[in-house]
Design an enzyme around this catalytic site. Structure first.
Site, mmCIF file in Angstrom:
data_model
loop_
_atom_site.group_PDB
_atom_site.id
_atom_site.type_symbol
_atom_site.label_atom_id
_atom_site.label_comp_id
_atom_site.label_asym_id
_atom_site.label_seq_id
_atom_site.Cartn_x
_atom_site.Cartn_y
_atom_site.Cartn_z
ATOM 1 N N ASP A 195 49.219 36.388 37.277
ATOM 2 C CA ASP A 195 48.238 37.157 36.504
ATOM 3 C C ASP A 195 48.912 37.745 35.269
ATOM 4 O O ASP A 195 50.124 37.550 35.053
ATOM 5 C CB ASP A 195 47.668 38.264 37.414
ATOM 6 C CG ASP A 195 46.191 38.495 37.162
ATOM 7 O OD1 ASP A 195 45.764 38.373 35.996
ATOM 8 O OD2 ASP A 195 45.464 38.815 38.122
ATOM 9 N N ASP A 282 37.078 37.433 34.898
ATOM 10 C CA ASP A 282 36.786 37.255 36.324
ATOM 11 C C ASP A 282 35.322 36.932 36.589
ATOM 12 O O ASP A 282 34.408 37.536 36.016
ATOM 13 C CB ASP A 282 37.142 38.533 37.096
ATOM 14 C CG ASP A 282 38.640 38.763 37.138
ATOM 15 O OD1 ASP A 282 39.379 38.010 36.482
ATOM 16 O OD2 ASP A 282 39.063 39.704 37.830
HETATM 17 C C1 GLA Z 1 42.694 39.867 37.878
HETATM 18 C C2 GLA Z 1 42.457 38.403 38.204
HETATM 19 C C3 GLA Z 1 41.680 38.289 39.487
HETATM 20 C C4 GLA Z 1 42.424 38.995 40.614
HETATM 21 C C5 GLA Z 1 42.696 40.430 40.236
HETATM 22 C C6 GLA Z 1 43.627 41.110 41.219
HETATM 23 O O1 GLA Z 1 41.516 40.507 37.555
HETATM 24 O O2 GLA Z 1 41.800 37.753 37.155
HETATM 25 O O3 GLA Z 1 41.443 36.940 39.812
HETATM 26 O O4 GLA Z 1 43.614 38.302 40.861
HETATM 27 O O5 GLA Z 1 43.318 40.512 38.954
HETATM 28 O O6 GLA Z 1 43.848 42.439 40.885
#
Ligand code: GLA
Length: 640
Positions: A195, A282
């Site tokens: 990430d 997301d």
């Molecule tokens: C980000 C990523 C998600 C998830 C969260 C975890 O938002 O894009 O897919 O992994 O972090 O905190």
């Protein structure tokens, strides 16, 4: 002759003398042929990865029991056999980075099996051994910066890393080699998701940075603003992780999933730094957000292929607006991810999933479309804001998968034609409905399909090719490598659906604006700006649309005898002044070149035998300056 006349006379004759010489052979400016298929896979995923991840189901409230609970269901229900083999843990697993040796500690109250020698000696090896023993692969999660997303976004959660500021720095930054050796060497994970909140969400004025909980970092990446992103720095950091993994796993037996949400123009470099790369922010379990994430991959068909996949984020099938009360929506979501060759990563708590959801996730015929070995992403054959037709070429001779998609909450009709399928209209095309698991009457010419609200109909079509000889290159996007996109100035893609912004609820912000750069990248069957391919008024339903300055490598492997296209400057071009010379190379040798084409000039046919070329390269070379990007069309680009 006045001085002025003399000067212009001199200039003109210089131009006349010099110009033809420059134009007669490939110019030194612009892209040069590489002479090879220059894409070098990162890790190994000849097919889109399939599996399960904890995030959409549990967030940071993750436990060993929850992960293994879903893994058990995957095994017991046959989903594992259907291909869901990666079991990935996401954010929330870590306790702290131990001082002074920096070794990462696992939160053993959540993962009791990791307490191998008291709270200070933790290991995921029993966990990965267990998963491997069940026939699964195991995945772990980290961040490319110093701190994680949960630390930025879930303050107060009891599962956040603890200890001193240094101990809370659980991300890879300054610990790349140490952490990856632990995760892939000692702990024996197979997959990692990296990430990037650490690069974007720890500015000096953040309250938890000001109070000393976390150290300020950059920011060097702004989600939606490439101009405030240090793209080379982002690439350098991800490159360090990639290179470390390549050293630890020289056989390439791993998956590296980049998670920087489509930022930093990752579209243009993702395949060189990871196995998959997120194309958007997301997903969540709402229809609007699902559309947003789908749109972020739907026009990037030339960027994915065997070994490298666009990632619109994990599935929400089973959750929220895709749960058992919304099976139509769940099927639509699954259809879109399948035809887009997206990773199929389940994101629901399978221990509570009703059979209807398991059946959708486990539909073998739908999965077979996603997992087709040719690795072509589906291409938009029809699109408006309400209805779409996507077509994906399958490896079986004459076979294509099709999704007819109703984006709206009202019923609608979609007419599918043989032309959408690039098949002959005068011969029957066999049709199978993949959700019904039943054959349908063959299609002859065209047929109207009625779709309910939010419905997707998914079909397999088998019929004779519309081309007497050979294939359009746009039918084989997995064979194309975008070596250069020709984009000089980054612009966000405005055609991605913009739902309510989950990060700014209500309408108090200025809204959810176009976010992902790379608008203007090469396309199959469309211009880089999503218009119909058109040269001097003649339109093409098949072809490649690029900017001048782009270079595409086409994997030929000696299987084709001839390349042909009708080329010219596209009618939608922004820049209308420059000339463009179209060049075709086979293994680095110039096979054919067009005259210098200009806006408004009719297309010319460019055709050349390709012999045993392993790679055919297509370069549109800009001749002369222009004030706007020059849009070009390789109409009907095809190989025999
Ligand atoms: C980000 C990523 C998600 C998830 C969260 C975890 O938002 O894009 O897919 O992994 O972090 O905190």
């Amino acid at each position: 002759m006045s001085n002025r006349t003399a000067a212009s006379f001199f200039l003109c004759s210089a131009l006349l003398l010099c110009a033809p010489a420059v134009w007669a052979k490939p110019g030194p400016q612009g892209p040069q042929p590489s002479g090879r298929w220059s894409y070098d896979p990162v890790g190994s995923a000849p097919l889109p990865p399939m599996g399960w991840n904890s995030w959409n189901a549990f967030g940071v409230d993750i436990t060993e029991a929850k992960v293994l609970g879903s893994a058990n269901v995957i095994r017991a229900t046959g989903l594992q056999e259907a291909g869901y083999v990666n079991i990935n843990i996401d954010d929330g697993w870590w306790r702290k980075r131990r001082s002074p040796d920096g070794r990462m500690q696992i939160r053993t109250n959540l993962f009791p099996g990791a307490a191998t020698g008291g709270p200070q000696e933790t290991s995921f090896r029993p966990f990965t051994d267990h998963l491997h023993g069940m026939g699964f692969k195991a995945g772990i999660y980290t961040d490319i910066g110093r701190n994680a997303c949960s630390q930025a976004w879930s303050p107060g959660n009891p599962n956040l890393p603890e200890g001193t500021q240094a101990e809370r720095e659980v991300g890879l930054h300054d610990h790349v080699a140490q952490d990856l050796a632990l995760y892939f060497g000692e702990w024996n994970f197979d997959t990692i998701k990296i990430d990037s909140c650490g690069l974007a969400h720890y500015p000096a004025d953040k309250p938890t940075v000001r109070n000393g909980t976390y150290r300020a970092f950059g920011p060097i990446m702004a989600d939606a603003v490439p101009n405030r992103t240090d793209i080379p720095a982002v690439k350098t950091l991800y490159g360090e992780a990639r290179d470390a993994l390549r050293r630890i796993r020289p056989k390439g037996d791993y998956i590296l999933s980049l998670c920087n949400w489509g930022a930093a123009n990752v579209r243009s470099w993702g395949a060189d730094y990871g196995t998959t790369w997120r194309t958007s922010n997301d997903i969540d379990a709402t229809w609007g957000r699902m559309l947003h994430n789908f749109d972020s991959v739907a026009t990037r068909e030339l960027y994915a292929g065997p070994g490298h996949w666009n990632d619109p984020d994990m599935l929400e099938v089973g959750n929220g607006e895709f749960d058992a009360a919304h099976l139509t929506e769940a099927r639509a979501h699954m259809s879109l991810w399948a035809i887009a060759s997206a990773p199929l990563i389940i994101g629901t708590d399978l221990t509570r999933a009703p059979q209807g959801i398991i059946d959708i996730l486990g539909n073998r015929e739908v999965i077979a479309v996603n997992q087709d070995r040719a690795g072509h992403q589906g291409v938009l054959a029809y699109g408006d804001s309400e209805r779409e037709i996507m077509v994906k070429t399958l490896s079986e001779t004459g076979a294509k998968a099709v999704v007819l998609f109703n984006r709206t909450a009202a019923p609608t009709d979609i007419t599918l034609t043989a032309q959408h399928l690039k098949m002959r209209g005068d011969a029957p095309i066999a049709l199978r409905d993949l959700w019904a698991g039943a054959d349908r009457d063959p299609l002859l010419g065209q047929r109207v399909f009625h779709l309910g609200p939010h419905e997707a109909i998914m079909l397999k079509a088998v019929g004779p090719s519309g081309l007497a000889k050979g294939r359009y290159i746009s039918e084989m996007p997995g064979r194309v490598h975008v070596a250069a996109d020709g984009i000089a100035v980054l612009e966000p893609d405005p055609i991605i659906h913009r739902p309510a912004d989950p990060y700014h609820p209500g309408t108090t912000s200025t809204g959810n604006r176009p976010a992902y750069a790379g608008w203007g990248g090469p396309r199959a069957d469309a211009t880089p700006y999503d218009q119909t391919l058109s040269i001097a008024g003649a339109t093409f339903r098949s072809g490649l649309g690029t900017l001048a300055g782009a270079r595409l490598e086409v994997k030929a492997d000696g299987q084709f005898q001839r390349f042909s296209a009708r080329v010219g400057v596209d009618d939608s071009t922004r820049g209308r002044r420059a000339g463009v010379r179209f060049e075709v190379y086979g293994d680095g040798r110039l096979l054919a070149a067009s005259p210098v084409m200009r806006f408004g000039a009719p297309a010319v046919e460019l055709s050349a035998p390709t012999g045993s070329a392993r790679v055919i390269e297509l370069i549109a070379r800009q001749i002369g300056p222009d004030i706007g990007n020059v849009v070009v069309t390789w109409g009907d680009a095809r190989v025999e």
